[in-house]
Design a protein around this motif. Sequence first.
Motif, PDB file in Angstrom:
ATOM      1  N   ALA A  35      65.682 -33.297 -96.581  1.00  0.00           N
ATOM      2  CA  ALA A  35      66.314 -32.237 -95.794  1.00  0.00           C
ATOM      3  C   ALA A  35      66.523 -30.994 -96.638  1.00  0.00           C
ATOM      4  O   ALA A  35      66.582 -31.061 -97.868  1.00  0.00           O
ATOM      5  CB  ALA A  35      67.653 -32.721 -95.252  1.00  0.00           C
ATOM      6  N   TRP A  36      66.639 -29.890 -95.951  1.00  0.00           N
ATOM      7  CA  TRP A  36      67.022 -28.619 -96.558  1.00  0.00           C
ATOM      8  C   TRP A  36      68.422 -28.262 -96.057  1.00  0.00           C
ATOM      9  O   TRP A  36      68.703 -28.312 -94.854  1.00  0.00           O
ATOM     10  CB  TRP A  36      66.055 -27.509 -96.171  1.00  0.00           C
ATOM     11  CG  TRP A  36      64.734 -27.619 -96.859  1.00  0.00           C
ATOM     12  CD1 TRP A  36      63.588 -28.159 -96.361  1.00  0.00           C
ATOM     13  CD2 TRP A  36      64.431 -27.155 -98.183  1.00  0.00           C
ATOM     14  NE1 TRP A  36      62.585 -28.077 -97.289  1.00  0.00           N
ATOM     15  CE2 TRP A  36      63.074 -27.459 -98.416  1.00  0.00           C
ATOM     16  CE3 TRP A  36      65.153 -26.517 -99.178  1.00  0.00           C
ATOM     17  CZ2 TRP A  36      62.429 -27.139 -99.618  1.00  0.00           C
ATOM     18  CZ3 TRP A  36      64.519 -26.209-100.370  1.00  0.00           C
ATOM     19  CH2 TRP A  36      63.176 -26.516-100.581  1.00  0.00           C
ATOM     20  N   TYR A  37      69.268 -27.910 -97.003  1.00  0.00           N
ATOM     21  CA  TYR A  37      70.590 -27.386 -96.711  1.00  0.00           C
ATOM     22  C   TYR A  37      70.663 -25.982 -97.293  1.00  0.00           C
ATOM     23  O   TYR A  37      69.852 -25.610 -98.147  1.00  0.00           O
ATOM     24  CB  TYR A  37      71.679 -28.252 -97.360  1.00  0.00           C
ATOM     25  CG  TYR A  37      71.879 -29.603 -96.722  1.00  0.00           C
ATOM     26  CD1 TYR A  37      70.981 -30.642 -96.919  1.00  0.00           C
ATOM     27  CD2 TYR A  37      73.004 -29.858 -95.934  1.00  0.00           C
ATOM     28  CE1 TYR A  37      71.171 -31.887 -96.336  1.00  0.00           C
ATOM     29  CE2 TYR A  37      73.211 -31.107 -95.349  1.00  0.00           C
ATOM     30  CZ  TYR A  37      72.291 -32.107 -95.558  1.00  0.00           C
ATOM     31  OH  TYR A  37      72.493 -33.348 -94.985  1.00  0.00           O
ATOM     32  N   ARG A  38      71.662 -25.232 -96.884  1.00  0.00           N
ATOM     33  CA  ARG A  38      71.891 -23.928 -97.495  1.00  0.00           C
ATOM     34  C   ARG A  38      73.384 -23.653 -97.591  1.00  0.00           C
ATOM     35  O   ARG A  38      74.177 -24.181 -96.827  1.00  0.00           O
ATOM     36  CB  ARG A  38      71.189 -22.819 -96.713  1.00  0.00           C
ATOM     37  CG  ARG A  38      71.746 -22.558 -95.329  1.00  0.00           C
ATOM     38  CD  ARG A  38      70.877 -21.537 -94.602  1.00  0.00           C
ATOM     39  NE  ARG A  38      71.380 -21.236 -93.264  1.00  0.00           N
ATOM     40  CZ  ARG A  38      70.723 -20.486 -92.374  1.00  0.00           C
ATOM     41  NH1 ARG A  38      69.535 -19.962 -92.696  1.00  0.00           N
ATOM     42  NH2 ARG A  38      71.252 -20.263 -91.186  1.00  0.00           N
ATOM     43  N   LYS A  43      80.930 -19.800 -97.898  1.00  0.00           N
ATOM     44  CA  LYS A  43      80.742 -20.686 -96.746  1.00  0.00           C
ATOM     45  C   LYS A  43      80.425 -22.100 -97.204  1.00  0.00           C
ATOM     46  O   LYS A  43      80.024 -22.327 -98.336  1.00  0.00           O
ATOM     47  CB  LYS A  43      79.620 -20.167 -95.849  1.00  0.00           C
ATOM     48  CG  LYS A  43      79.937 -18.832 -95.186  1.00  0.00           C
ATOM     49  CD  LYS A  43      78.889 -18.480 -94.154  1.00  0.00           C
ATOM     50  CE  LYS A  43      79.243 -17.192 -93.432  1.00  0.00           C
ATOM     51  NZ  LYS A  43      78.218 -16.848 -92.394  1.00  0.00           N
ATOM     52  N   GLN A  44      80.609 -23.042 -96.286  1.00  0.00           N
ATOM     53  CA  GLN A  44      80.278 -24.429 -96.587  1.00  0.00           C
ATOM     54  C   GLN A  44      78.773 -24.647 -96.542  1.00  0.00           C
ATOM     55  O   GLN A  44      78.039 -23.931 -95.857  1.00  0.00           O
ATOM     56  CB  GLN A  44      80.970 -25.354 -95.582  1.00  0.00           C
ATOM     57  CG  GLN A  44      82.475 -25.457 -95.756  1.00  0.00           C
ATOM     58  CD  GLN A  44      83.080 -26.533 -94.884  1.00  0.00           C
ATOM     59  OE1 GLN A  44      82.578 -26.821 -93.799  1.00  0.00           O
ATOM     60  NE2 GLN A  44      84.148 -27.146 -95.356  1.00  0.00           N
ATOM     61  N   ARG A  45      78.331 -25.656 -97.261  1.00  0.00           N
ATOM     62  CA  ARG A  45      76.918 -26.030 -97.211  1.00  0.00           C
ATOM     63  C   ARG A  45      76.614 -26.573 -95.812  1.00  0.00           C
ATOM     64  O   ARG A  45      77.383 -27.349 -95.250  1.00  0.00           O
ATOM     65  CB  ARG A  45      76.610 -27.095 -98.274  1.00  0.00           C
ATOM     66  CG  ARG A  45      75.152 -27.372 -98.472  1.00  0.00           C
ATOM     67  CD  ARG A  45      74.912 -28.287 -99.667  1.00  0.00           C
ATOM     68  NE  ARG A  45      75.341 -27.662-100.917  1.00  0.00           N
ATOM     69  CZ  ARG A  45      75.077 -28.191-102.122  1.00  0.00           C
ATOM     70  NH1 ARG A  45      74.415 -29.328-102.222  1.00  0.00           N
ATOM     71  NH2 ARG A  45      75.509 -27.585-103.207  1.00  0.00           N
ATOM     72  N   GLU A  46      75.476 -26.155 -95.269  1.00  0.00           N
ATOM     73  CA  GLU A  46      75.103 -26.578 -93.918  1.00  0.00           C
ATOM     74  C   GLU A  46      73.670 -27.085 -93.881  1.00  0.00           C
ATOM     75  O   GLU A  46      72.818 -26.625 -94.651  1.00  0.00           O
ATOM     76  CB  GLU A  46      75.257 -25.418 -92.927  1.00  0.00           C
ATOM     77  CG  GLU A  46      74.346 -24.236 -93.189  1.00  0.00           C
ATOM     78  CD  GLU A  46      74.429 -23.150 -92.122  1.00  0.00           C
ATOM     79  OE1 GLU A  46      75.165 -23.326 -91.131  1.00  0.00           O
ATOM     80  OE2 GLU A  46      73.743 -22.130 -92.279  1.00  0.00           O
ATOM     81  N   ALA A  91      71.059 -17.207 -98.707  1.00  0.00           N
ATOM     82  CA  ALA A  91      71.840 -18.346 -99.194  1.00  0.00           C
ATOM     83  C   ALA A  91      71.090 -19.004-100.346  1.00  0.00           C
ATOM     84  O   ALA A  91      69.921 -18.687-100.601  1.00  0.00           O
ATOM     85  CB  ALA A  91      72.051 -19.372 -98.084  1.00  0.00           C
ATOM     86  N   VAL A  92      71.762 -19.936-100.993  1.00  0.00           N
ATOM     87  CA  VAL A  92      71.077 -20.851-101.904  1.00  0.00           C
ATOM     88  C   VAL A  92      70.630 -22.041-101.063  1.00  0.00           C
ATOM     89  O   VAL A  92      71.434 -22.636-100.339  1.00  0.00           O
ATOM     90  CB  VAL A  92      71.992 -21.314-103.047  1.00  0.00           C
ATOM     91  CG1 VAL A  92      71.244 -22.315-103.937  1.00  0.00           C
ATOM     92  CG2 VAL A  92      72.464 -20.115-103.867  1.00  0.00           C
ATOM     93  N   TYR A  93      69.351 -22.353-101.145  1.00  0.00           N
ATOM     94  CA  TYR A  93      68.779 -23.448-100.371  1.00  0.00           C
ATOM     95  C   TYR A  93      68.614 -24.665-101.279  1.00  0.00           C
ATOM     96  O   TYR A  93      68.033 -24.575-102.361  1.00  0.00           O
ATOM     97  CB  TYR A  93      67.444 -23.030 -99.768  1.00  0.00           C
ATOM     98  CG  TYR A  93      67.612 -22.128 -98.568  1.00  0.00           C
ATOM     99  CD1 TYR A  93      68.068 -20.822 -98.726  1.00  0.00           C
ATOM    100  CD2 TYR A  93      67.343 -22.568 -97.278  1.00  0.00           C
ATOM    101  CE1 TYR A  93      68.254 -19.992 -97.623  1.00  0.00           C
ATOM    102  CE2 TYR A  93      67.522 -21.754 -96.176  1.00  0.00           C
ATOM    103  CZ  TYR A  93      67.982 -20.465 -96.361  1.00  0.00           C
ATOM    104  OH  TYR A  93      68.160 -19.648 -95.271  1.00  0.00           O
ATOM    105  N   TYR A  94      69.127 -25.788-100.795  1.00  0.00           N
ATOM    106  CA  TYR A  94      69.094 -27.033-101.559  1.00  0.00           C
ATOM    107  C   TYR A  94      68.248 -28.070-100.827  1.00  0.00           C
ATOM    108  O   TYR A  94      68.322 -28.201 -99.600  1.00  0.00           O
ATOM    109  CB  TYR A  94      70.498 -27.602-101.724  1.00  0.00           C
ATOM    110  CG  TYR A  94      71.433 -26.748-102.512  1.00  0.00           C
ATOM    111  CD1 TYR A  94      72.242 -25.803-101.888  1.00  0.00           C
ATOM    112  CD2 TYR A  94      71.526 -26.875-103.899  1.00  0.00           C
ATOM    113  CE1 TYR A  94      73.111 -25.010-102.612  1.00  0.00           C
ATOM    114  CE2 TYR A  94      72.397 -26.092-104.628  1.00  0.00           C
ATOM    115  CZ  TYR A  94      73.188 -25.168-103.986  1.00  0.00           C
ATOM    116  OH  TYR A  94      74.054 -24.392-104.711  1.00  0.00           O
TER     117      TYR A  94
END
Length: 115
Positions: A35-38, A43-46, A91-94
């Motif tokens: 999955a990809w989160y950002r 803000k919270q990670r989503e 955002a930073v994408y994780y």
Amino acid sequence: QVQVVESGGGLVQAGGSLRLSCAASGSIFSFNVMAWYRQAPGKQRELVALIAGGDNTNYADSVKGRFTISRDKAKNTVYLQMNSVKPEDTAVYYCNYRSGPYDSWGQGTQVTVSS
């Protein structure tokens, strides 16, 4: 252990496109969820998008129709194609790998969308 490394972030103008890559290595299970989160500042990670098992996908409402998640199983790599990007996509994408006992995160890659 499973290691996850993201790449492909950068600066892009609103309306443009960007492709992120996430390579997983180590003790890979054949059935997994990637999955990809950002996370934007303050803000919270989503969750942005995920791809599971038989290539079932799910997207956040905010990116539906603009982003596409896909994977190359032979390379244990997941991609996030980002089209028609907006400043609010900044955002930073994780990348996250989850299977069996493993729940692994990458270091993140910065995506900045200029207006």
